[in-house]
Design an enzyme around this catalytic site. Structure first.
Site, PDB file in Angstrom:
ATOM      1  CG  ASN A  69      94.963  84.465  34.730  1.00 23.02           C
ATOM      2  OD1 ASN A  69      94.511  84.222  35.514  1.00 23.02           O
ATOM      3  ND2 ASN A  69      94.823  85.267  33.710  1.00 23.02           N
ATOM      4  CG  MET A  70     101.867  79.905  35.495  1.00 19.79           C
ATOM      5  SD  MET A  70     103.221  81.101  35.831  1.00 19.79           S
ATOM      6  CE  MET A  70     103.618  80.790  37.701  1.00 19.79           C
ATOM      7  N   GLY A  98      97.984  87.642  34.229  1.00 17.37           N
ATOM      8  CA  GLY A  98      96.509  87.970  34.840  1.00 17.37           C
ATOM      9  C   GLY A  98      96.238  89.315  34.759  1.00 17.37           C
ATOM     10  CB  ALA A 133      98.167  89.641  39.083  1.00 17.21           C
ATOM     11  CG  LEU A 178      93.595 103.904  19.630  1.00 11.54           C
ATOM     12  CD1 LEU A 178      93.944 105.474  18.998  1.00 11.54           C
ATOM     13  CD2 LEU A 178      92.466 103.463  19.201  1.00 11.54           C
ATOM     14  N   GLY A 232      99.134 105.002  20.336  1.00  6.98           N
ATOM     15  CA  GLY A 232      98.823 105.750  21.540  1.00  6.98           C
ATOM     16  C   GLY A 232      97.340 105.570  22.063  1.00  6.98           C
ATOM     17  CG  ASP A 289      96.976  94.002  31.756  1.00  5.73           C
ATOM     18  OD1 ASP A 289      95.947  94.368  31.750  1.00  5.73           O
ATOM     19  OD2 ASP A 289      97.278  92.788  31.690  1.00  5.73           O
ATOM     20  NE  ARG A 300     112.159  96.382  29.983  1.00  6.59           N
ATOM     21  CZ  ARG A 300     112.128  97.038  31.039  1.00  6.59           C
ATOM     22  NH1 ARG A 300     111.194  96.689  31.814  1.00  6.59           N
ATOM     23  NH2 ARG A 300     112.864  98.255  31.144  1.00  6.59           N
ATOM     24  N   GLY A 360     107.139  88.896  28.111  1.00  9.74           N
ATOM     25  CA  GLY A 360     106.084  88.868  29.331  1.00  9.74           C
ATOM     26  C   GLY A 360     105.327  89.909  29.772  1.00  9.74           C
TER      27      GLY A 360
HETATM   28  O1  RIB Z   1      96.226  91.481  29.433  1.00 11.23           O
HETATM   29  C1  RIB Z   1      97.263  90.268  29.263  1.00 11.23           C
HETATM   30  C2  RIB Z   1      96.945  89.312  30.402  1.00 11.23           C
HETATM   31  O2  RIB Z   1      95.636  88.604  29.814  1.00 11.23           O
HETATM   32  C3  RIB Z   1      97.869  88.049  30.491  1.00 11.23           C
HETATM   33  O3  RIB Z   1      98.961  88.243  31.270  1.00 11.23           O
HETATM   34  C4  RIB Z   1      96.910  86.654  30.720  1.00 11.23           C
HETATM   35  O4  RIB Z   1      97.139  86.058  32.033  1.00 11.23           O
HETATM   36  C5  RIB Z   1      95.347  87.374  30.404  1.00 11.23           C
HETATM   37  O5  RIB Z   1      94.750  87.500  31.494  1.00 11.23           O
END
Ligand code: RIB
Length: 306
Positions: free
Chosen positions: A9-10, A37, A40, A219, A223, A251, A284, A286
């Site tokens: 995703n953008m 995303g 990604a 969590l 942690g 992620d 950070r 983003g």
């Molecule tokens: O888990 C975070 C992601 O969830 C974001 O980058 C956004 O694109 C959504 O998919």
């Protein structure tokens, strides 16, 4: 090889003082576009940390798609099998980030919906080479189901992130090696209104009923915990951080975890590495742009030992 199948995703992120309530309009203090995303993000996190990662997903030929491909390629992800469908728009995630770093997200799936079972089958050969396959729920349900079936056919270990939780059915969880929900997702899986209602006993019964190898529940700043069928629940606290933006923290944790597991370290070692990696990421702004390198995680880990 770690095979990641999922969304690209953008992210369009709006900084707000407080997340808007239903019916409320708030003004943003800043806006930024950056690559995201869940699929990604997990691929980029793993690759930046040294994992050998191949991504399956779908984009178009527009400017956003090109910049999303570039972000993955720069991180070292093998993007050569990504499906490109001309004349569409790239998937977009609209994200509000509060002053405390909390977020809420709405995703327009666009080409993520073209990650079909047929497309996955075209690359069945990748399942023969993979040791781990990472899956989430921003692509069609049938595709996730089919990918799980292929993993079982080829003996690939599955790492399943049941997010967004809305589309998850528990049938997907049977015999999965590693399930990684956050606390809200864990509560929904167990049929509870909130995580505070979830008991240790219920968690243990849940992993036993579905024969899940291990469920790691993240969590946030506290942690994670690790629930396995035949041993007491283990807690892995993390160092509290000043969170600037938690987008992509889960992620990063997952990408770090699978990278270390693919290197055959113990679950304890992999979790402690993943806690450190996501701890850096939340400081950070983003998602992919905020993800640490292997060296940054190792340096931070050494620092934490004193
Ligand atoms: O888990 C975070 C992601 O969830 C974001 O980058 C956004 O694109 C959504 O998919």
């Amino acid at each position: 090889m770690i095979l990641v199948i999922g969304s690209i995703n953008m992210d369009v992120s709006f900084r707000v003082d407080e997340l808007p309530q239903p019916g409320e309009t708030v003004l943003a203090t800043a806006m930024k576009k950056s690559p995201g995303g869940k699929g990604a993000n997990q691929a980029v996190a793993a690759s930046k940390l040294g994992g050998h990662v191949t991504m399956l997903g779908c984009l178009s030929d527009d400017e956003d798609s090109r910049s999303l491909l570039k972000s993955m390629k720069t991180a070292g992800v093998d993007i050569s099998h990504i499906r490109i469908v001309e004349g569409r728009s790239a998937p977009t995630a609209f994200i509000c980030v509060s002053a405390r770093g909390e977020n809420n997200i709405v995703v327009n799936p666009a080409t993520n919906n073209l990650v079909t079972p047929e497309y996955i089958h075209e690359y069945e050969g990748l399942f023969e080479k993979a040791t781990y396959c990472v899956l989430q729920m921003e692509i069609p349900y049938e595709t996730v189901k089919e990918a799980i079936a292929l993993c079982k056919k080829y003996g690939v270990k599955i790492v399943f992130n049941p997010s967004p939780i809305g589309g998850v059915s528990t049938e997907l969880l049977y015999h999965v090696q590693l399930v990684v929900p956050n606390e809200n997702e864990a509560a929904v899986l167990l049929g509870c209104k909130s995580y505070s209602e979830v008991t240790e006993n219920a968690l243990q019964k849940f992993v036993q009923a579905f024969d899940i190898g291990c469920m790691v529940i993240t969590l946030g700043g506290k942690g994670c915990i690790c629930v396995e069928p035949d041993r007491p629940i283990r807690r892995f606290p993390t160092i509290p951080r000043e969170a600037v933006d938690t987008t992509g923290a889960g992620d990063t944790f997952l990408g770090a975890l699978v990278t270390r597991l693919a290197e055959n370290v113990s679950l304890e070692q992999a979790i402690s590495f993943a806690n450190t990696a996501s701890g850096i990421e939340v400081m950070r702004k983003g998602a992919q742009n905020a993800m640490p390198t292997r060296k940054e995680v190792e340096d931070e880990y050494k620092k934490s030992l004193g």
